[in-house]
Design an enzyme around this catalytic site. Structure first.
Site, PDB file in Angstrom:
ATOM      1  N   ARG A  98      18.173   7.114   7.330  1.00 42.24           N
ATOM      2  CA  ARG A  98      17.339   8.285   7.561  1.00 42.24           C
ATOM      3  C   ARG A  98      16.138   7.918   8.422  1.00 42.24           C
ATOM      4  NH1 ARG A  98      16.016   9.829   2.350  1.00 42.24           N
ATOM      5  NH2 ARG A  98      18.117  10.669   2.299  1.00 42.24           N
ATOM      6  N   CYS A 156      -1.375   3.651   3.176  1.00 42.60           N
ATOM      7  CA  CYS A 156      -1.386   4.997   2.608  1.00 42.60           C
ATOM      8  C   CYS A 156      -2.777   5.612   2.605  1.00 42.60           C
ATOM      9  CB  CYS A 156      -0.829   4.966   1.187  1.00 42.60           C
ATOM     10  SG  CYS A 156      -0.609   6.615   0.507  1.00 42.60           S
ATOM     11  N   CYS A 170      -2.120   0.257  -1.572  1.00 44.80           N
ATOM     12  CA  CYS A 170      -1.205   0.091  -0.433  1.00 44.80           C
ATOM     13  C   CYS A 170      -1.940   0.375   0.873  1.00 44.80           C
ATOM     14  CB  CYS A 170      -0.019   1.039  -0.568  1.00 44.80           C
ATOM     15  SG  CYS A 170       0.899   0.848  -2.112  1.00 44.80           S
ATOM     16  N   CYS A 172      13.410  16.605  -1.986  1.00 45.20           N
ATOM     17  CA  CYS A 172      12.773  15.416  -2.535  1.00 45.20           C
ATOM     18  C   CYS A 172      11.452  15.810  -3.187  1.00 45.20           C
ATOM     19  CB  CYS A 172      12.527  14.396  -1.438  1.00 45.20           C
ATOM     20  SG  CYS A 172      14.026  13.929  -0.561  1.00 45.20           S
ATOM     21  N   CYS A 222      -5.025   7.807  -5.446  1.00 47.17           N
ATOM     22  CA  CYS A 222      -4.127   6.850  -6.069  1.00 47.17           C
ATOM     23  C   CYS A 222      -4.876   5.596  -6.522  1.00 47.17           C
ATOM     24  CB  CYS A 222      -3.021   6.467  -5.087  1.00 47.17           C
ATOM     25  SG  CYS A 222      -1.774   5.404  -5.814  1.00 47.17           S
ATOM     26  N   CYS A 241      17.618   5.527  -3.561  1.00 47.84           N
ATOM     27  CA  CYS A 241      17.420   5.190  -2.160  1.00 47.84           C
ATOM     28  C   CYS A 241      16.184   4.323  -2.036  1.00 47.84           C
ATOM     29  CB  CYS A 241      17.308   6.444  -1.315  1.00 47.84           C
ATOM     30  SG  CYS A 241      15.725   6.812  -0.621  1.00 47.84           S
ATOM     31  N   CYS A 289      16.133  14.765  -5.428  1.00 49.55           N
ATOM     32  CA  CYS A 289      15.696  13.372  -5.489  1.00 49.55           C
ATOM     33  C   CYS A 289      14.263  13.350  -5.994  1.00 49.55           C
ATOM     34  CB  CYS A 289      15.770  12.723  -4.114  1.00 49.55           C
ATOM     35  SG  CYS A 289      15.135  11.037  -4.075  1.00 49.55           S
TER      36      CYS A 289
END
Length: 426
Positions: free
Chosen positions: A272, A72, A69, A109, A65, A202, A142
Site C-alpha cells: 500500500r 509524529c 516518536c 481503518c 501522545c 498489517c 482494521c
C-alpha cells in the site's frame, strides 16, 4: 539487465530476492528507473492484476501522545498545530466511514491515538465496529490502536474486526533513534498478538527519516518474516514542530525505487502506498500504481491528501480499476491462509492502515485519560504541522533546500472531515 530479469523471475514464482539483490534495486540509477518499474510491475500484475484496493481512514481520537516518536506531530512535546480531540461516538465514526465506502473503499481503518487501548477503549471500538457493520456488513474493518495487551486482540476479533495495523517503521538497529518510550520488540509483540488472535495484521515502514539503504532492506525483510499480508509504505512528511521537520530526503524517483524493492521482496503481498504519497511522488503517483496494489482514499490523520475524486481519476487514467467489495485482495494461496486464521487456524496477517485520517476539532478530554497519538504506535507518519511559515522563514528554508518551497504547498494540516462542516474529500 540481468538483475531485473532475475528479480522478475523470482517474483513471478512468489520467491523473495536476496538481501544483496534488494539493495541493488535501491542503487539503480534514474536512467534505469522505468526498467525497474516495468519489472516490478510485471510481478504486481501477476498476483493482483490491475486492481487497486481503496482504504479509508477514520481517526477516532487525536493528539497529546505520551510517546516520543520523532516523526509524529502528536508526539510528546510536539509543537505542531494539530487538531486534538477525544473519542468520536460510534454514530459519528459510522457517518465518517460512510463517505469512504461511498467513494469505493472496501476497508475502513479505525485509528486512535495513544500508547495502547484500555479495556474501556476496546469496548468503545467494539461499539463503533458494530455501528459501521450495521450500515454495511461487507466492509472490512482494521483497528489501529497502538500496543496491545493480552486478550485485547481476541476481543477486537470477537467484536468483528478483520485486521489490525501496527507498523515496525524502521530497522531494529535504528529504532532507538526515532523513539525511546517503547521498543522495536514492543511493536513486534503487538503484531504477533494480532496473529495469534486470528486478526489479519498489517505492518509497514516509514521511508525518509535519514535511514540507510541497509535499514530499509532490513525492515522490509523483517516484515516478510512476520508474515504480514499488507505492507503500508509511508514516506515521511516532515511536519513543523517535530524533530524530523528538516528531513526532506526523498525524491519521486527514490520513492519509486523503494516501492519496487518492497514489491520484489513481497511479491504476493498487498503493498500500500500510504502517507506522503502526494507530497513525495507528486506527478509520478500513477507510476506508483504499477508497483503497489493499494492506496488510501482522500485524507490522512492530520494532513490532507488530494481530493478523493482525484484519486479515482488517477486510477482510471492510469489504466487500473478499483477493487470491488466482492473481490479477494490476496492471491488464492494467501487468501486460504488468511481464511484459516479467521476461523482459528494457523496464524497469518492481512491488510490494515498506514497513515491515518483525521477530522475536525473536538474538545480534549479534561481528564487527560489516555490522550495520545496514533502515529506513535498505530499507523505511519501521521500528524499535522504548524501553520504556514512567514515569508522570510520560507525563503531561508528554500535556500537550504530548494525542494522545500514546492513541498510546503503540498503539506497542509487537516481541517476537514468528521466533526467539521467540510467533507473529508473536499
Amino acid at each position: 539487465m540481468d538483475l531485473l530479469d532475475t528479480l522478475t523471475a523470482k517474483g513471478l514464482r512468489g520467491e523473495a530476492p536476496t538481501r544483496e539483490e534488494a539493495l541493488a534495486v535501491l542503487a539503480t540509477t534514474d536512467d534505469e528507473l522505468l526498467d525497474v518499474v516495468a519489472a516490478a510491475g510485471r510481478v504486481r500484475r501477476q498476483w493482483f492484476g490491475r486492481r487497486v484496493k481503496l482504504n479509508y481512514l477514520v481517526n477516532l481520537k487525536s493528539g497529546l501522545c505520551p510517546e516520543d516518536c520523532s516523526y509524529c506531530s502528536q508526539r510528546l512535546g510536539s509543537k505542531a498545530e494539530i487538531l486534538k480531540y477525544t473519542w468520536l461516538k460510534p454514530d459519528q465514526a459510522a457517518e465518517a466511514a460512510k463517505a469512504g465506502v461511498a467513494g469505493g473503499a472496501k476497508r475502513v481503518c479505525l485509528v486512535a491515538s495513544g500508547r495502547g487501548p484500555t479495556d474501556r477503549d476496546i469496548d468503545r471500538v467494539a461499539d463503533t465496529i458494530s455501528a459501521i457493520k450495521d450500515a454495511d456488513p461487507a466492509v472490512e474493518i482494521c483497528a489501529c490502536l497502538g500496543l496491545l495487551s493480552d486478550n485485547q486482540a481476541e476481543r477486537l476479533k470477537a467484536a468483528g474486526a478483520d485486521a489490525y495495523n501496527h507498523n515496525l517503521n524502521t530497522s531494529e538497529g535504528t529504532y532507538g533513534d526515532i523513539a525511546t518510550t517503547h521498543t522495536y520488540a514492543d511493536r513486534v509483540d503487538t503484531v504477533q498478538k494480532a496473529h495469534g488472535a486470528g486478526l489479519s495484521a498489517c505492518s509497514g515502514l516509514i521511508a525518509g527519516m535519514g535511514e540507510s539503504d541497509e535499514d530499509l532492506v532490513d525492515v522490509v525483510f523483517a516484515l516478510r518474516e512476520l508474515g504480514s499480508d499488507s505492507v503500508p509504505v509511508n514516506f515521511l512528511i516532515p511536519f513543523e514542530g517535530t524533530p524530523l521537520a528538516k528531513e526532506w530526503n526523498l525524491t519521486p524517483q527514490r520513492c519509486l525505487r523503494i516501492l519496487a524493492m518492497v514489491r520484489f521482496v513481497n511479491p504476493d503481498t498487498e503493498v500500500r502506498i500510504a502517507g506522503g504519497r502526494e507530497v513525495h511522488l507528486r506527478t509520478l503517483q500513477p507510476l506508483g500504481l504499477h508497483l503497489a496494489n493499494s492506496i488510501f482514499l482522500g485524507d490522512y490523520l492530520t494532513s490532507e491528501g488530494q481530493a478523493g475524486q482525484a484519486d479515482l481519476d488517477m486510477i482510471k487514467d492510469a489504466g487500473f480499476e478499483v477493487e470491488g467489495a466482492g473481490e479477494a485482495t490476496l492471491p488464492r494461496h494467501r487468501a486460504d491462509v488468511a481464511a484459516a486464521v479467521a476461523t482459528g487456524g494457523a496464524c497469518g496477517t492481512g491488510g490494515g492502515c498506514g497513515p491515518c485520517g483525521g477530522h475536525g476539532e473536538v474538545s480534549a478530554d479534561a481528564t487527560g485519560e489516555e490522550e495520545a497519538d496514533g502515529g506513535a504506535h498505530g499507523c505511519g507518519p501521521c500528524g499535522g504541522h504548524a501553520v504556514a511559515a512567514p515569508a522570510e522563514d520560507a525563503a531561508e528554508s528554500a535556500a537550504e533546500n530548494p525542494n522545500d518551497e514546492l513541498r510546503s504547498d503540498l503539506v497542509r494540516v487537516r481541517r476537514r472531515g468528521a466533526g467539521t462542516e467540510l467533507a473529508p474529500n473536499a
